[in-house]
Design a protein around this motif. Structure first.
Motif, PDB file in Angstrom:
ATOM      1  N   ALA A  89       0.849  -1.204   0.000  1.00 62.07           N
ATOM      2  CA  ALA A  89       0.000   0.000   0.000  1.00 62.07           C
ATOM      3  C   ALA A  89       0.869   1.232   0.000  1.00 62.07           C
ATOM      4  O   ALA A  89       1.949   1.231   0.591  1.00 62.07           O
ATOM      5  CB  ALA A  89      -0.873   0.000   1.238  1.00 62.07           C
TER       6      ALA A  89
ATOM      7  N   ARG B 111     -11.395   9.032   6.272  1.00 60.17           N
ATOM      8  CA  ARG B 111     -12.026   7.757   6.621  1.00 60.17           C
ATOM      9  C   ARG B 111     -12.742   7.891   7.966  1.00 60.17           C
ATOM     10  O   ARG B 111     -12.481   8.821   8.730  1.00 60.17           O
ATOM     11  CB  ARG B 111     -11.000   6.635   6.687  1.00 60.17           C
TER      12      ARG B 111
ATOM     13  N   LEU C 243     -13.535   6.330   2.883  1.00 59.53           N
ATOM     14  CA  LEU C 243     -13.519   4.933   3.351  1.00 59.53           C
ATOM     15  C   LEU C 243     -14.306   4.837   4.658  1.00 59.53           C
ATOM     16  O   LEU C 243     -14.187   5.701   5.526  1.00 59.53           O
ATOM     17  CB  LEU C 243     -12.077   4.475   3.560  1.00 59.53           C
TER      18      LEU C 243
ATOM     19  N   GLU D  62     -14.967   2.225   7.795  1.00 63.43           N
ATOM     20  CA  GLU D  62     -14.586   0.984   8.487  1.00 63.43           C
ATOM     21  C   GLU D  62     -15.732   0.575   9.400  1.00 63.43           C
ATOM     22  O   GLU D  62     -16.139   1.353  10.268  1.00 63.43           O
ATOM     23  CB  GLU D  62     -13.356   1.215   9.372  1.00 63.43           C
TER      24      GLU D  62
ATOM     25  N   PRO E  11     -19.655   0.025  -0.590  1.00 63.96           N
ATOM     26  CA  PRO E  11     -19.102   0.189  -1.947  1.00 63.96           C
ATOM     27  C   PRO E  11     -20.140   0.703  -2.941  1.00 63.96           C
ATOM     28  O   PRO E  11     -19.810   1.451  -3.862  1.00 63.96           O
ATOM     29  CB  PRO E  11     -18.638  -1.224  -2.337  1.00 63.96           C
TER      30      PRO E  11
ATOM     31  N   GLU F  59     -14.916   3.196  -0.094  1.00 72.12           N
ATOM     32  CA  GLU F  59     -14.123   1.992   0.179  1.00 72.12           C
ATOM     33  C   GLU F  59     -14.564   1.415   1.520  1.00 72.12           C
ATOM     34  O   GLU F  59     -14.997   2.135   2.415  1.00 72.12           O
ATOM     35  CB  GLU F  59     -12.636   2.335   0.217  1.00 72.12           C
TER      36      GLU F  59
ATOM     37  N   GLY G 172     -13.742  -0.845   4.957  1.00 73.18           N
ATOM     38  CA  GLY G 172     -12.795  -1.435   5.908  1.00 73.18           C
ATOM     39  C   GLY G 172     -13.593  -2.247   6.910  1.00 73.18           C
ATOM     40  O   GLY G 172     -14.785  -1.998   7.112  1.00 73.18           O
TER      41      GLY G 172
ATOM     42  N   ARG H 287     -11.200  -3.283   1.681  1.00 69.30           N
ATOM     43  CA  ARG H 287      -9.856  -2.825   1.332  1.00 69.30           C
ATOM     44  C   ARG H 287      -8.896  -3.101   2.498  1.00 69.30           C
ATOM     45  O   ARG H 287      -7.739  -3.444   2.295  1.00 69.30           O
ATOM     46  CB  ARG H 287      -9.937  -1.310   1.047  1.00 69.30           C
ATOM     47  N   THR H 288      -9.401  -2.926   3.735  1.00 67.31           N
ATOM     48  CA  THR H 288      -8.549  -3.074   4.921  1.00 67.31           C
ATOM     49  C   THR H 288      -9.271  -3.898   5.994  1.00 67.31           C
ATOM     50  O   THR H 288     -10.510  -3.942   6.032  1.00 67.31           O
ATOM     51  CB  THR H 288      -8.211  -1.700   5.536  1.00 67.31           C
TER      52      THR H 288
ATOM     53  N   ILE I 121      -6.335  -8.153   0.744  1.00 62.45           N
ATOM     54  CA  ILE I 121      -6.806  -7.291   1.832  1.00 62.45           C
ATOM     55  C   ILE I 121      -5.628  -6.917   2.732  1.00 62.45           C
ATOM     56  O   ILE I 121      -4.878  -7.788   3.174  1.00 62.45           O
ATOM     57  CB  ILE I 121      -7.879  -8.037   2.665  1.00 62.45           C
ATOM     58  N   ARG I 122      -5.483  -5.640   2.997  1.00 62.88           N
ATOM     59  CA  ARG I 122      -4.413  -5.191   3.888  1.00 62.88           C
ATOM     60  C   ARG I 122      -4.865  -5.290   5.342  1.00 62.88           C
ATOM     61  O   ARG I 122      -5.956  -4.830   5.678  1.00 62.88           O
ATOM     62  CB  ARG I 122      -4.031  -3.741   3.577  1.00 62.88           C
TER      63      ARG I 122
END
Ligand code: SF4
Length: 364
Positions: free
Chosen positions: A32, A126, A149, A151, A182, A187, A189, A217-218, A265-266
């Motif tokens: 990333a 985010r 993003l 989460e 999405p 994004e 998380g 993504r995370t 996926i990070r």
């Protein structure tokens, strides 16, 4: 015979055109671009209740404050950062339920972010939130105002565990939010909390499979700790809750890493960040100052072990990327014996400036 390394192919797990006594493979962790996070803690703001494990005030070392004060402080601090030539930053609203804040608070915070984005100080925004606070209309409104993003605190996909943890939503809410985020152009998380009441390592395996299917993504993996002052601490004192032990947690988290990485996926956090006051408030649970690196090292070991098994012969040499030199043998060398058991004592492992791993078996 000397086993001189040869590097004919820099490909992952392709042995078709290489010797049957060697394996080339790469670490599957997605790369990333570096990002500097500017956290803004909205401690418990927007929470509809209190989840049994949560001690936001200690986890973020931030006492609850009126939103007006948080917003004013943010504007002042960003202004000071810009004047000092610092940045750029990714602004992150944590510690509460951002998408559940009363109107127009999310919009007011995002308006400040937009201003500093135009100035180049902020690059992305985010937030963290609950799955049941992700109405599509709110999401698309916030996406239009500069949110990038979201989460969600999923914690687990097991309905009984979610209920026992006082979450107030079910797994269907997580799946809905993971679809709607999405769809709104944001994004995704996702956070998992292994070891909640009733949660098992097998359930974590299923949680990871569901997570991969949702393609965030995370991911964050926070093993459940017993923090003083929480309802979980009361249950622990009453003998009604037992946290996972450290070793089982390290193994379970390590087993989670490879499938997540292989899905692109990070994993951006393993365990809670150390904060003043948090350590002394932890009554029990799997914690270690090097938890993240211990988990990563075990995940890497399982990758190498799988490749050694695929080799079908005992390996005698491993050439590894130099960037893993500090990680491969684990914290304080705790995996040295395990590598030796594979046939790879320290003297059989060589680090080089390249990206692929090369495992070699004895020539026959
Ligand atoms: S886990 Fe999230 S929703 Fe639950 S109390 Fe903590 S901040 Fe609020």
């Amino acid at each position: 015979m000397a086993l001189a390394p040869s590097w004919p192919f820099l490909c992952q797990n392709v042995i078709r055109e290489t010797s049957p006594r060697e394996r080339f493979f790469r670490h599957p962790e997605p790369v990333a671009p570096p990002s500097r996070i500017w956290p803004v803690f909205l401690t418990h703001k927007g929470c509809p209740g209190r989840c049994v494990f949560c001690a936001q005030q200690l986890q973020s070392a931030t006492a609850p404050a009126p939103l007006e004060a948080t917003l004013a402080r943010l504007g002042k601090d960003l202004d000071a950062a810009a004047r000092a030539g610092r940045g750029p930053y990714e602004l992150a609203f944590y510690g509460g339920v951002f998408t559940g804040l009363p109107h127009p608070w999310p919009e007011r915070f995002l308006a400040v972010a937009r201003g500093w984005r135009q100035a180049g100080l902020i690059t992305r925004v985010r937030c963290s939130t609950r799955p049941d606070a992700c109405h599509p209309t709110i999401l698309s409104n916030l996406a239009g105002q500069g949110l990038d993003l979201v989460e969600i605190g999923a914690q687990t996909f097991d309905d009984a565990v979610l209920a026992a943890s006082g979450r107030g939503h079910d797994a269907a809410a997580i799946r809905r939010a993971a679809r709607d985020i999405p769809a709104a152009g944001l994004e995704l998380g996702l956070q998992l909390l292994p070891g909640l009441p009733g949660h098992t390592p097998d359930m974590l395996t299923r949680d990871v499979a569901e997570t991969c299917a949702l393609a965030p993504r995370t991911v964050r993996l926070h093993p459940c700790l017993v923090i003083d002052g929480t309802p979980l601490a009361d249950r622990y004192r009453a003998g009604a809750y037992r946290p996972w032990d450290l070793d089982a947690t390290l193994d379970a988290l390590a087993a989670a890493m490879l499938p997540l990485w292989r899905c692109g996926i990070r994993v951006i956090r393993l365990g809670l960040a150390p904060e003043p006051g948090l350590e002394t408030a932890i009554l029990a649970g799997p914690r270690h100052p090097a938890l993240g690196s211990r988990v990563r090292a075990r995940a890497l070991f399982s990758l190498v072990a799988a490749e050694a098994a695929a080799l079908g012969q005992r390996p005698v040499r491993l050439d590894a990327p130099r960037r893993f030199a500090g990680e491969l043998f684990g914290h304080a060398g705790e995996l040295t014996a395990a590598y030796a058991g594979l046939g790879l004592p320290r003297e059989a492992v060589h680090f080089a400036s390249r990206e692929d791993f090369h495992l070699t078996a004895q020539a026959v």
